[in-house]
Enzyme design. Structure first.
Site, short mmCIF file in Angstrom:
data_model
loop_
_atom_site.label_atom_id
_atom_site.label_comp_id
_atom_site.label_asym_id
_atom_site.label_seq_id
_atom_site.Cartn_x
_atom_site.Cartn_y
_atom_site.Cartn_z
N ARG A 1 0.85 -1.18 0.00
CA ARG A 1 0.00 0.00 0.00
C ARG A 1 0.90 1.25 0.00
O ARG A 1 2.01 1.23 0.54
CB ARG A 1 -0.92 0.02 1.23
CG ARG A 1 -2.07 -0.98 1.16
CD ARG A 1 -3.09 -0.59 0.10
NE ARG A 1 -4.25 -1.46 0.07
CZ ARG A 1 -4.38 -2.51 -0.73
NH1 ARG A 1 -3.38 -2.85 -1.54
NH2 ARG A 1 -5.49 -3.23 -0.71
N HIS B 1 -1.59 1.07 -9.61
CA HIS B 1 -2.26 0.08 -8.75
C HIS B 1 -2.93 -1.02 -9.59
O HIS B 1 -4.12 -1.29 -9.47
CB HIS B 1 -3.29 0.76 -7.84
CG HIS B 1 -3.57 -0.03 -6.59
ND1 HIS B 1 -3.89 0.55 -5.40
CD2 HIS B 1 -3.57 -1.37 -6.34
CE1 HIS B 1 -4.10 -0.38 -4.48
NE2 HIS B 1 -3.90 -1.56 -5.04
#
Length: 308
Positions: free
Chosen positions: A223, A271
């Site tokens: 993350r 992502h």
């Protein structure tokens, strides 16, 4: 019995088709066409706002549509409602593909050759064998173990670090804060696959980079908040690190003026390392839902005390 899907809109139709064919007894609804919210008993979501959860008095289970659950505000989900992570082959295979690509590109100097081509340079770099490189994976959960197993096929030396000790054949395992530095000291390429928790927020920082061998490379597919951006830039500019491959950032997307966009030693992707695939995810989620209906234990339930 009603289910509400509130997640990736482009994939919603595939989810709806699967449930219509394989679970016609279930009323599958796609946000924003949710109908009466007080009829919803199961929620499939990526980011469930507090106000939405408050409007669903009959919800029995919250299914995350992705492997991560840091998007869930635990305080907004009543304690009696289980939160279930998504663990499915599409997510695992996608992550294995992306990390393998990134590791091999770093190992075989592809990023250097891209720069050389742009400059018109024809210079061959020395090619060390895979057995001369040590790859370290932080986070030995389902994804981390799958990545390690695939990288083993290339002949790399492998290390893994986890909160608690986990054994994987052919992998030198480390655990806990006291073993983090010894783990880092041998990693030529470091891969972050940790869950995001208060304990791991900002873990990729100047202190950690200083413990790596000089010239090591970083791959962050965990993350964005795992990484302290300024510390990475300092490590790259000082030569402490050679390159960084980042699939996640904080925030997403980055501001147009963020230095990662133009830094020559940072490779960015939006992502995309691993995405839930409806064709493989829907059957697994449906079976888990059926388990709940039968009164059986749910699989992949989040431990709220750990945050994952």
């Amino acid at each position: 019995m009603s289910i509400l899907y509130r997640s990736d809109a482009p994939r919603a139709a595939a989810w709806a088709r699967y449930f219509a064919e394989h679970a016609p007894d279930l009323d599958f609804r796609v946000w924003p066409d949710a109908g009466k919210l007080d009829e919803i008993e199961y929620l499939i979501a990526w980011q469930a706002p507090r106000e939405l959860l408050a409007a669903l008095p009959r919800v029995k289970v919250l299914f995350s549509s992705g492997a991560g659950i840091d998007h869930v505000d635990f305080s907004a989900v009543p304690a009696h409602i289980p939160i279930v992570r998504m663990v499915e082959p599409g997510i695992i295979n996608g992550m294995v593909e992306y990390v393998s690509l990134a590791v091999l590109a770093l190992h075989r100097d592809f990023f250097d050759y891209v720069a050389a081509k742009a400059a018109g340079n024809w210079n061959a770099l020395e090619v060390p064998p895979a057995s001369a490189r040590t790859i370290g994976v932080m986070g030995m959960g389902v994804l981390g173990r799958a990545v390690l197993e695939r990288l083993a096929t290339f002949g790399f030396r492998l290390r893994g670090w986890n909160r608690s000790l986990r054994h994987v054949e052919g992998v030198e395992s480390f655990a806990g804060a006291e073993q983090l530095q010894p783990f880092l000291e041998g990693c030529d390429i470091l891969i972050c696959l940790l869950p995001l928790t208060p304990a791991t927020n900002g873990i990729l920082n100047r202190e950690l980079f200083a413990a790596l061998p000089s010239g090591a490379a970083l791959i962050n597919v965990g993350r964005g908040p795992h990484l302290v951006d300024a510390d990475l830039l300092h490590a790259l500019d000082s030569g402490r690190l050679s390159r960084a491959v980042l699939d996640v950032t904080d925030p997403e997307p980055l501001a147009p003026e963020h230095p990662f966009w133009t830094h020559p030693r940072v490779f960015l992707t939006p992502h995309v390392a691993s995405m839930t695939q409806p064709e493989t995810a829907a059957p697994i989620l449906l079976e888990n839902l059926r388990r709940h209906q039968r009164g059986e234990q749910l699989l992949d339930v989040v431990d709220r005390s750990r945050g994952y």
